[in-house]
Write a protein that holds these residues in place. Sequence first.
Motif, PDB file in Angstrom:
ATOM      1  N   MET B  15      11.215 -40.703  -4.792  1.00 44.72           N
ATOM      2  CA  MET B  15      10.262 -39.880  -4.056  1.00 44.72           C
ATOM      3  C   MET B  15      10.051 -38.562  -4.780  1.00 44.72           C
ATOM      4  O   MET B  15       8.936 -38.059  -4.863  1.00 44.72           O
ATOM      5  CB  MET B  15      10.776 -39.635  -2.636  1.00 44.72           C
ATOM      6  CG  MET B  15      10.692 -40.873  -1.758  1.00 44.72           C
ATOM      7  SD  MET B  15      11.428 -40.600  -0.151  1.00 44.72           S
ATOM      8  CE  MET B  15      10.038 -39.980   0.762  1.00 44.72           C
ATOM      9  N   GLU B  22       2.204 -34.343  -6.636  1.00 45.49           N
ATOM     10  CA  GLU B  22       1.601 -34.158  -5.317  1.00 45.49           C
ATOM     11  C   GLU B  22       1.655 -32.691  -4.881  1.00 45.49           C
ATOM     12  O   GLU B  22       0.700 -32.161  -4.339  1.00 45.49           O
ATOM     13  CB  GLU B  22       2.358 -34.992  -4.279  1.00 45.49           C
ATOM     14  CG  GLU B  22       2.343 -36.467  -4.561  1.00 45.49           C
ATOM     15  CD  GLU B  22       1.291 -37.187  -3.762  1.00 45.49           C
ATOM     16  OE1 GLU B  22       1.172 -36.887  -2.573  1.00 45.49           O
ATOM     17  OE2 GLU B  22       0.576 -38.017  -4.336  1.00 45.49           O
ATOM     18  N   ARG B  35      -1.564 -35.234   1.165  1.00 52.49           N
ATOM     19  CA  ARG B  35      -0.470 -34.714   0.349  1.00 52.49           C
ATOM     20  C   ARG B  35       0.578 -34.023   1.205  1.00 52.49           C
ATOM     21  O   ARG B  35       1.786 -34.171   0.997  1.00 52.49           O
ATOM     22  CB  ARG B  35      -1.032 -33.753  -0.671  1.00 52.49           C
ATOM     23  CG  ARG B  35      -1.571 -34.557  -1.807  1.00 52.49           C
ATOM     24  CD  ARG B  35      -2.171 -33.818  -2.913  1.00 52.49           C
ATOM     25  NE  ARG B  35      -3.345 -34.574  -3.328  1.00 52.49           N
ATOM     26  CZ  ARG B  35      -3.310 -35.803  -3.761  1.00 52.49           C
ATOM     27  NH1 ARG B  35      -2.163 -36.442  -3.875  1.00 52.49           N
ATOM     28  NH2 ARG B  35      -4.402 -36.427  -4.085  1.00 52.49           N
ATOM     29  N   SER B  38       2.778 -36.569   2.660  1.00 51.01           N
ATOM     30  CA  SER B  38       3.774 -37.230   1.818  1.00 51.01           C
ATOM     31  C   SER B  38       4.937 -36.284   1.531  1.00 51.01           C
ATOM     32  O   SER B  38       6.083 -36.720   1.428  1.00 51.01           O
ATOM     33  CB  SER B  38       3.144 -37.763   0.535  1.00 51.01           C
ATOM     34  OG  SER B  38       2.694 -36.713  -0.245  1.00 51.01           O
ATOM     35  N   ARG B  41       6.976 -36.261   4.647  1.00 50.33           N
ATOM     36  CA  ARG B  41       7.771 -37.486   4.751  1.00 50.33           C
ATOM     37  C   ARG B  41       9.046 -37.396   3.933  1.00 50.33           C
ATOM     38  O   ARG B  41      10.103 -37.827   4.360  1.00 50.33           O
ATOM     39  CB  ARG B  41       6.944 -38.683   4.264  1.00 50.33           C
ATOM     40  CG  ARG B  41       6.457 -39.575   5.384  1.00 50.33           C
ATOM     41  CD  ARG B  41       6.032 -40.923   4.891  1.00 50.33           C
ATOM     42  NE  ARG B  41       5.147 -40.880   3.736  1.00 50.33           N
ATOM     43  CZ  ARG B  41       3.860 -40.635   3.793  1.00 50.33           C
ATOM     44  NH1 ARG B  41       3.284 -40.398   4.951  1.00 50.33           N
ATOM     45  NH2 ARG B  41       3.124 -40.616   2.699  1.00 50.33           N
TER      46      ARG B  41
END
Lengths: 145, 777
Positions: B15, B22, B35, B38, B41
């Motif tokens: 990740m 990102e 973005r 993510s 997350r």
Amino acid sequence: MSELLLIVVIAGERVALPAAAVESVVELDTLIPVPRAAPHVAGLSALRSRVLTVIDCMRSLELGATDCSDGIREAAVVELDGHHYALIVDLVEDVVEALSEPASVRGAMGQGWERVSKGMVETEEGPILMIDIAALVGGIERQAA
Amino acid sequence: MDDLISEFIAECREMLEALGGEIVAWEASPDDRARLDSIFRFVHTVKGNCGFFDFPRLEALSHAAEDALAEVRAGRRHADGPLVSAVLAIIDRIAEMIAALDAGEEFPAGDDSSLIQALQQGAEVPAAPVAATVGEAQSKAAAPRTIRLSVELLDRLMSGVSDMVLARNELARRLRETTGDVAIDGAFERLSSIIAEMRDAITRTRMQRIENLFVALPRMVRDLSAELGKQVLVDIEGGDVELDREMIEMIRDPLTHIIRNAVDHGIELPAERLKAGKREIGILSVSARQSGNQILIDIQDDGRGINGKKLVEKAISAGVIEKSDASDLSPREQLALIFEAGLSTAKEVTAISGRGVGMDVVRSNIERIGGIVEVDSGVGEGTRMTLRVPLTLTIIPALTVSVAGQSFAIPRSAIDEIVRANGESVSVEKVGGAGVATIRGRRVPEIALSDVLGLESGTPAQDRSLVVLRPAGGDVYALAVDRIHDHEELVVKPAAPAVMATGLYAGTTLADDGSPILLFDPAGIAQVGGIKLETHERGGRIAEAPVAAPLNETPVLLFRGLDGARRVLRLAIVDRIEEVPSAAIRSGAGQLRVQLGEAILPLAGVNGKLPDEKVRLFRLNDGHREIGYAFREVLDLSIVGKDVIPAASPGEISGVSLVSGEPAEIVDPHWLFANFASSAISSAEQLVCRLPADDPWMQNMLRPIVEAAGYRVVSDNEDVDADLAIVSAASKDESAAARTIRLRAEPDPASAKDESIYRYDRAALLMALKTASGGKR
């Protein structure tokens, strides 16, 4: 102390290789010479899809050359730094158990043997010289360097 | 538990890697919800797992970041520079902790509260400069479903498949020896093709998208430009180009270095840029593309460029080149000095690009993997660095040759051409013991492979073949070998140190029959063979340097025609030289024609007696059509200046000029093609006529007439767009064709409406064919 040793005959002398380092014992038939390589590099051979660099132990020990002309030779396959080598020996005898740590040999050995010696080990069959595989593969040049 | 932790670490690393680009993209457009999500997350996952594993510090960090991002998601807070920097700092700290966990070390104790503090609204943090990605990064689609595999497992698979190929070859040999059973052969064929397919697939698993390399760049440039107080926009293209996994690792450092250089030395400070009339934000574009079996990576900036003259001065004072040589350097060669050791144009040594050790290391790293670095730059306009690297390290197209009965391989990328030692316009002489080959007037040093290897070659010198080699970073030389065998794609493996110590070999490989073959290193052979490459080294390194021939000088081929006259032909239109038996030349359809393999070409140049046995001819090509031109011998490669005396009337000879000190006739290719090739219409513009394949009358009687009218005939089951279809009147089927001609067997039409043609009415038939073709054109 239970290190296993592979007893082989090089230049008529019974010596020991650490069995853990030996992957297999093969019979070499084809040998592709490597022009301009060091004299102890007898050539290349293939074991399945791997290329083996074949080392003539007699030359490495400066004890003359193995006669490779008659075809099939016995060899012990070892791996060193990611490369596979086949060490040409006269004969592969047996696997025995080491009964002691290698101890230095105090008598005078031949120069070639001196270079590859890891010391003497006791076995049930009596004392036997333990060989340093890296020194054997390195040959004469590496010693000089 | 350990398994779970290592799974967690692997997941986090993946990740983190994906996140690098990102975050910067998010900074550029803070409103980009995808973005933000993510990143959210990521911290959320970390937080969740940390609670489970009891990593309190990780948990506190990720928790704080999650809270701040949740505020942004809820619209209560705006993602401004300080917040982005704070989140970045936290993600960095998390990455460090995870790296420590992975290595099994205790992370050094420290305080994270300052990082968490920085997340608070209104925290005092210096504003971060803008760095952003544009282009592909934003439109990146969701990654395809993947699983993690260890490379070791892949390698085992690969060697398993290689073993399978060898076993298959062995089986093939055995099968050939025994009697041929069709059923067994069929099954074996199937097995063969499956194995081949599998080998392809496994080879592909070694390939990786270059994106993995590019993904870290925006972040790197952002941090770098922040440190230097510059503003840089990164534009990345071609992330989907695939490259061998190992190759990606090999170019990671050189690429990083070049980009650091570009930001540090290339792109100016915003104020300087404004003064120079440029936008404040510098643009750094990185693109990758595949070209043949090479990958080209361009790194281009719009900075201050490289001053070639300054480089030359530096090189002279550093003793890299002699003053007397310096004036001979072309602009390209001046720029190429940047790759010399111990040269740096930056006045001050900076922490980022270091001192002048750099570009020479970059070059040697790239050359080690068989690649090339080129540089192009204009002062004030920017610099472009191009890395050309082979597609894969392990599979190399190679030529197998033999000397003294032993086979060797030569990498094809280094081969310029192959000529016979006794071929025309080739001669080999000894000059003071050193070999010199003259190939079409060009002198190149020659060495015999048997001498280099110390082998006895049983082949006399004149029967050998010369392989003209251009090693990476060297000048050409010719290598004499006994025999040329085949082009093969070889899977190359590194050879043992004792073999590499010879300097002659680049690796070992296995031939199809399972026996080992040594792959040569062309530069090593030159070195061992005692060929001096230094003198032209600098020039030779520049790949594809266009030899800027003045426009009024045309390279031509000087030859002697069959009638003995000295003539020249423009080199560009000569495709190649062929030698045919004179029996292959026949007069047909009012013209001399020559058969070359499958093709029949019109033959020009036959103005004297044809030789009895073999005829040599040029194969000329105007891009669409080909014709042959017979000649007696090639004399030289030369240049025609502008002093041409034109011929009195148009014809085969357009004029006369002095070539190599003697007059020579210049052959007019336009006239040749106009007069010889006009009837040889290439298939692309030919009209297509469909004839029923099962009608013997049509095939035997009608087809020649249709073909003579200029049509290409296809049968009715071929899937081609036909301009015209001919069917019998009785046939019901409507062929898909622009026009249809119906033929009837009876002289009289069945009715007045019947538009069919009596099949022996030649005049009407020809008229119909002509009308059809006229309608088309």
